[in-house]
Design a protein around this motif. Structure first.
Motif, PDB file in Angstrom:
ATOM      1  N   LEU A  26       9.256  -3.042  21.740  1.00 41.89           N
ATOM      2  CA  LEU A  26       8.485  -2.426  22.813  1.00 41.89           C
ATOM      3  C   LEU A  26       7.861  -3.506  23.680  1.00 41.89           C
ATOM      4  CD1 LEU A  26       7.092   0.270  23.925  1.00 41.89           C
ATOM      5  CD2 LEU A  26       5.186  -0.349  22.412  1.00 41.89           C
ATOM      6  N   LEU A  27       7.903  -3.311  24.994  1.00 44.56           N
ATOM      7  CA  LEU A  27       7.170  -4.145  25.944  1.00 44.56           C
ATOM      8  C   LEU A  27       6.005  -3.340  26.494  1.00 44.56           C
ATOM      9  CD1 LEU A  27      10.126  -5.633  28.068  1.00 44.56           C
ATOM     10  CD2 LEU A  27       9.184  -6.499  25.913  1.00 44.56           C
ATOM     11  N   PHE A  28       4.885  -3.992  26.699  1.00 44.91           N
ATOM     12  CA  PHE A  28       3.802  -3.308  27.414  1.00 44.91           C
ATOM     13  C   PHE A  28       3.050  -4.304  28.282  1.00 44.91           C
ATOM     14  CE2 PHE A  28       2.198  -4.380  23.228  1.00 44.91           C
ATOM     15  CZ  PHE A  28       0.898  -4.825  23.424  1.00 44.91           C
ATOM     16  N   ASP A  29       2.485  -3.771  29.368  1.00 42.65           N
ATOM     17  CA  ASP A  29       1.866  -4.596  30.397  1.00 42.65           C
ATOM     18  C   ASP A  29       0.733  -3.791  31.038  1.00 42.65           C
ATOM     19  OD1 ASP A  29       1.412  -6.686  32.104  1.00 42.65           O
ATOM     20  OD2 ASP A  29       3.338  -6.591  33.142  1.00 42.65           O
ATOM     21  N   ASP A  30      -0.161  -4.512  31.712  1.00 43.83           N
ATOM     22  CA  ASP A  30      -1.245  -3.881  32.474  1.00 43.83           C
ATOM     23  C   ASP A  30      -1.959  -2.805  31.656  1.00 43.83           C
ATOM     24  OD1 ASP A  30      -0.431  -5.525  34.415  1.00 43.83           O
ATOM     25  OD2 ASP A  30       0.186  -3.993  35.852  1.00 43.83           O
ATOM     26  N   LEU A  31      -2.607  -3.236  30.608  1.00 41.49           N
ATOM     27  CA  LEU A  31      -3.297  -2.332  29.688  1.00 41.49           C
ATOM     28  C   LEU A  31      -4.776  -2.277  30.068  1.00 41.49           C
ATOM     29  CD1 LEU A  31      -3.372  -0.633  27.074  1.00 41.49           C
ATOM     30  CD2 LEU A  31      -3.591  -2.782  25.805  1.00 41.49           C
ATOM     31  N   TYR A  32      -5.244  -1.112  30.475  1.00 46.58           N
ATOM     32  CA  TYR A  32      -6.612  -0.965  30.966  1.00 46.58           C
ATOM     33  C   TYR A  32      -7.309   0.234  30.328  1.00 46.58           C
ATOM     34  CZ  TYR A  32      -4.945  -3.952  34.802  1.00 46.58           C
ATOM     35  OH  TYR A  32      -4.405  -4.966  35.538  1.00 46.58           O
ATOM     36  N   ILE A  33      -8.617   0.151  30.251  1.00 48.78           N
ATOM     37  CA  ILE A  33      -9.491   1.300  29.971  1.00 48.78           C
ATOM     38  C   ILE A  33     -10.545   1.316  31.058  1.00 48.78           C
ATOM     39  CG2 ILE A  33     -11.236   2.244  28.423  1.00 48.78           C
ATOM     40  CD1 ILE A  33      -9.622   1.304  26.069  1.00 48.78           C
ATOM     41  N   TYR A  34     -10.775   2.465  31.662  1.00 48.43           N
ATOM     42  CA  TYR A  34     -11.759   2.554  32.742  1.00 48.43           C
ATOM     43  C   TYR A  34     -12.315   3.973  32.814  1.00 48.43           C
ATOM     44  CZ  TYR A  34      -7.511   4.235  35.083  1.00 48.43           C
ATOM     45  OH  TYR A  34      -6.360   4.903  35.393  1.00 48.43           O
ATOM     46  N   ASP A  35     -13.417   4.113  33.529  1.00 49.56           N
ATOM     47  CA  ASP A  35     -14.109   5.391  33.670  1.00 49.56           C
ATOM     48  C   ASP A  35     -13.979   5.914  35.093  1.00 49.56           C
ATOM     49  OD1 ASP A  35     -14.996   5.265  31.074  1.00 49.56           O
ATOM     50  OD2 ASP A  35     -16.935   4.395  31.590  1.00 49.56           O
ATOM     51  N   TRP A  92       4.662   0.637  29.937  1.00 47.11           N
ATOM     52  CA  TRP A  92       5.385   0.376  28.698  1.00 47.11           C
ATOM     53  C   TRP A  92       6.895   0.576  28.901  1.00 47.11           C
ATOM     54  CZ3 TRP A  92       8.200   4.278  26.212  1.00 47.11           C
ATOM     55  CH2 TRP A  92       7.967   5.580  26.685  1.00 47.11           C
ATOM     56  N   ARG A  93       7.635  -0.117  28.057  1.00 41.86           N
ATOM     57  CA  ARG A  93       9.098  -0.036  28.138  1.00 41.86           C
ATOM     58  C   ARG A  93       9.669  -0.166  26.729  1.00 41.86           C
ATOM     59  NH1 ARG A  93      12.954  -4.395  31.374  1.00 41.86           N
ATOM     60  NH2 ARG A  93      14.974  -3.641  30.580  1.00 41.86           N
ATOM     61  N   LEU A  94      10.398   0.837  26.303  1.00 48.54           N
ATOM     62  CA  LEU A  94      11.041   0.832  24.990  1.00 48.54           C
ATOM     63  C   LEU A  94      12.391   0.120  25.118  1.00 48.54           C
ATOM     64  CD1 LEU A  94      10.652   1.812  22.079  1.00 48.54           C
ATOM     65  CD2 LEU A  94      11.898   3.901  22.712  1.00 48.54           C
ATOM     66  N   VAL A  95      12.515  -1.052  24.484  1.00 45.90           N
ATOM     67  CA  VAL A  95      13.732  -1.861  24.596  1.00 45.90           C
ATOM     68  C   VAL A  95      14.772  -1.419  23.570  1.00 45.90           C
ATOM     69  CG1 VAL A  95      14.665  -4.204  24.519  1.00 45.90           C
ATOM     70  CG2 VAL A  95      12.379  -3.799  25.442  1.00 45.90           C
ATOM     71  N   GLN A 107      14.814   1.289  28.042  1.00 52.56           N
ATOM     72  CA  GLN A 107      15.241   0.462  29.170  1.00 52.56           C
ATOM     73  C   GLN A 107      14.646   0.873  30.514  1.00 52.56           C
ATOM     74  OE1 GLN A 107      16.753  -2.256  28.468  1.00 52.56           O
ATOM     75  NE2 GLN A 107      17.005  -1.690  26.314  1.00 52.56           N
ATOM     76  N   THR A 108      13.522   1.578  30.483  1.00 50.05           N
ATOM     77  CA  THR A 108      12.856   1.994  31.718  1.00 50.05           C
ATOM     78  C   THR A 108      11.358   1.782  31.576  1.00 50.05           C
ATOM     79  OG1 THR A 108      14.529   3.700  32.115  1.00 50.05           O
ATOM     80  CG2 THR A 108      12.456   3.912  33.308  1.00 50.05           C
ATOM     81  N   TRP A 109      10.745   1.229  32.602  1.00 51.14           N
ATOM     82  CA  TRP A 109       9.293   1.095  32.590  1.00 51.14           C
ATOM     83  C   TRP A 109       8.648   2.446  32.895  1.00 51.14           C
ATOM     84  CZ3 TRP A 109       6.369  -2.694  30.772  1.00 51.14           C
ATOM     85  CH2 TRP A 109       6.907  -3.977  30.651  1.00 51.14           C
ATOM     86  N   HIS A 110       7.659   2.793  32.114  1.00 53.03           N
ATOM     87  CA  HIS A 110       6.896   4.021  32.311  1.00 53.03           C
ATOM     88  C   HIS A 110       5.425   3.655  32.484  1.00 53.03           C
ATOM     89  CE1 HIS A 110      10.299   6.457  30.774  1.00 53.03           C
ATOM     90  NE2 HIS A 110      10.466   5.449  29.923  1.00 53.03           N
TER      91      HIS A 110
END
Length: 658
Positions: free
Chosen positions: A610-619, A513-516, A568-571
């Protein structure tokens, strides 16, 4: 000696090739990763797919006829017939029988019979017209839902008027310019006499226009209606109907079959269904139960189905699979009969349907938006068979749709037609619709930049302009861009298929995620939150000014993620839902993942972007022991030591041999 040394070296290499995996590691995903491969703590590859069908093995039943998390519907036993003893008959040999059972969850069921096809065309306006008959209600109706009534249709100067008499049950309808309602009522389990002057009743309705001298009675229609979703059987009987005026008898025992002693005039026996069944079956492919769908027909319609809504968005990067075990049995198949899997799809602009045919006698022709496929072992009975296909591939091959969303997954049987005592039975077990646990994931399969993001919006695509595709991505070429401004709020969700979260297995929520842009204010925020099947919630804030953590309680848990309010930073956020749940609520989760929500708010004149990318749920299986993460290093060190020792021994042996 050299052979011994070579064997020792090979043993070292073999040791490297069989390094034990970290405890709880899951296999490589069945579907290739979209952007970055999500990894569990310690870098172990994670499986980002899941079964989107809840209670897929049919082990959980609310009642023996109600599978948990599945929608069921079946035909009721309804129809009309010429009844004779021991059924109630007021006089003579026959009466008109009516019966309704309404297990349907889609609405009330009803049956009817009528006289007036062609129209009776009996004069009403010039003289008083009297109608008498006997009626018998065999069951106590559900107040406000069940009813036995007579509708009299009148042609008044080419305007159709309706007078409806409620014999049992009531209505809350008020009189209108074209319809009037009479709540009469009477005791059940006995014969009651109806006697009304239809001309006087018409003229007493203030809302009706003046009765024309040429007005005519067109139709008598008796209707029995039963409330939805009940197994109660309602029955009623009508006998000895007489309609006359001072000079003429229009209907009685010898005219137009008023006593129901002959099979004429009334259209009895033409409208009806027979009972279908949805039941828990002990004949299972795996576990204790399967689901039994049976359509039992005796020349009338019988059907039953169960349905689930996976809401999976399928693409070439997330094609997914549908699999299940099925067992077919039938006898005396009618000409119209089938057992199929009905899959309703939507690609954002049009709807499609795929029907996988398991058995039956019916033949269907493919249409522009409907595909019929006979499966392997079609119409084969007496054994369990395995179905496994890619719905996306079938949709691409026939419809040319590069993406589809599963709106409805239905297993259905139906029989009707020319066979006596026919039956179609389908057993279903171990249903799995495997696809990405979260729709969207890496966003590379989204439409063009600037388009609405697809995959959110509950059971339908969202068209909110606040959520669009952007080319500013953490990985790959596309991501999601959320922009909320000036006294507006965005809230949307996607179902998670009732994914279990329990025991020692840890479930992770992973997103870049990245807060613009963010203007701090008390009411401004952006977050993801998860709703659990037990009614609890966990919120994860990317932007917020108030300290919501102070409000953690018995239902809600709040977390400010690392980097909150930092722009302005991807987290990368990697939260263990299992341990966060335990930290807030005091115990490990033993429930299901219900929905994932995206939520943001901006007050007047402010902006949250807000930008967001690569959203996953896994076990990941079980808590990871940190010492196990060092195991590959330890093994490698041991192998190196073995090699060094071998070299030392080799050098010593060479020198000694000289």
């Amino acid at each position: 000696m050299r052979k011994w040394l070579v064997c020792l070296m090979l043993l070292s290499l073999v040791s490297l090739s069989v390094l034990p995996a970290v405890s709880g590691a899951l296999p490589t995903p069945q579907v290739p990763p979209i952007n970055r491969q999500p990894s569990s703590p310690g870098g172990v590859p994670a499986n980002w797919t899941s079964n989107r069908v809840e209670n897929s093995g049919f082990e959980n039943w609310t009642t023996p006829g109600d599978a948990a998390a599945w929608a069921e519907d079946r035909s009721g036993d309804l129809g009309t017939w010429y009844a004779e003893a021991p059924d109630p008959v007021q006089s003579g040999t026959y009466s008109a029988g009516m019966q309704v059972e309404s297990p349907s969850t889609g609405g009330n069921e009803f049956t009817y019979f009528s006289q007036g096809d062609p129209y009776l065309n009996i004069g009403l306006g010039d003289v008083s017209s009297n109608l008498t008959f006997w009626w018998y209600s065999d069951q106590t109706q559900n107040i406000g839902s069940d009813a036995l009534y007579l509708s009299v249709l009148i042609n008044n100067s080419k305007t159709l008027m309706i007078m409806r008499y409620y014999l049992n049950g009531t209505t809350s309808f008020s009189n209108m310019s074209y319809a009037a309602f009479f709540n009469l009522g009477g005791p059940t389990q006995q014969w009651n006499r109806f006697s009304r002057n239809l001309t006087a009743d018409y003229e007493a309705v203030a809302e009706f226009p003046v009765l024309s001298p040429s007005a005519e009675v067109c139709v008598f229609m008796f209707v029995l209606e039963s409330a939805a979703d009940t197994t109660q059987v309602n029955r009623a009987f009508i006998d000895n109907l007489v309609f006359e005026n001072a000079t003429t008898v229009f209907v009685n025992s010898s005219i137009r079959n008023g006593d129901f002693e002959t099979n004429t005039e009334w259209g009895i026996g033409y409208h009806g269904n027979e009972e279908g069944y949805v039941t828990r079956s002990p004949t299972a492919h795996l576990g204790s139960y399967s689901c039994n769908l049976t359509a039992a027909s005796n020349q009338r319609v019988s059907n039953a189905y169960i349905a689930s809504n996976p809401c999976s968005r399928l693409t070439s990067l997330n094609p997914g699979t549908l699999s299940f075990w099925w067992y077919l049995d039938f006898e005396n198949l009618p000409s119209y009969s089938f057992a199929w899997v009905y899959v309703s799809l939507n690609n954002g602009t049009a709807g499609h349907t795929i029907r996988y045919m398991l058995g039956g006698r019916s033949t269907f022709t493919n249409q522009v938006d409907v595909l019929y496929l006979n499966v392997e072992n079609f119409n084969t009975t007496g054994s369990w068979f395995y179905f496994n296909r890619s719905i996306w591939q079938d949709a691409w091959d026939y419809f040319g749709s590069d993406e589809v969303r599963i709106q409805n997954l239905r297993f259905q049987v139906e029989g009707r037609g020319d066979s006596v005592d026919s039956r179609v039975t389908l057993l279903v077990d171990e249903v799995e619709q495997i696809a990405g646990a979260v729709n969207g994931a890496g966003f590379e399969d989204q439409p063009a930049v600037g388009s609405h993001i697809r995959g959110w919006g509950g059971y339908y695509y969202t068209t909110d302009d606040s959520l669009r595709v952007t080319s500013t991505a953490y990985a790959g070429n596309k991501a999601a861009h959320l922009s909320v401004n000036s006294s507006s709020v965005f809230g949307d969700y996607q179902p998670l298929g009732g994914r279990p979260i329990r025991g020692s297995r840890n479930t992770y929520l992973d997103v870049a995620w990245r807060l613009v842009k963010y203007t701090p204010a008390e009411s401004d925020f952006a977050c993801l939150y998860v709703r659990f099947g037990d009614g609890k919630y966990l919120y994860y804030y990317f932007a917020i000014t108030s300290d919501k953590v102070l409000y953690n309680g018995t239902i809600y848990g709040y977390f400010n993620v690392t980097g909150v309010n930092t722009g302005q930073t991807w987290h990368l956020m990697q939260r263990c839902l299992s341990t966060d749940y335990e930290a807030v609520f005091g115990h490990r989760p033993d429930t299901l993942l219900h929905t994932l929500h995206l939520y943001a708010n901006a007050s007047g004149g402010h902006l949250v972007e807000l930008l967001f990318d690569d959203l996953y749920i896994y076990d990941v299986g079980g808590p990871i022991n940190p010492l196990l993460l060092l195991l590959p290093i330890i093994v490698a060190v041991v192998v190196i030591i073995i090699v060094v020792v071998a070299l030392i021994i080799f050098v010593w042996y060479r020198r000694r041999s000289k």
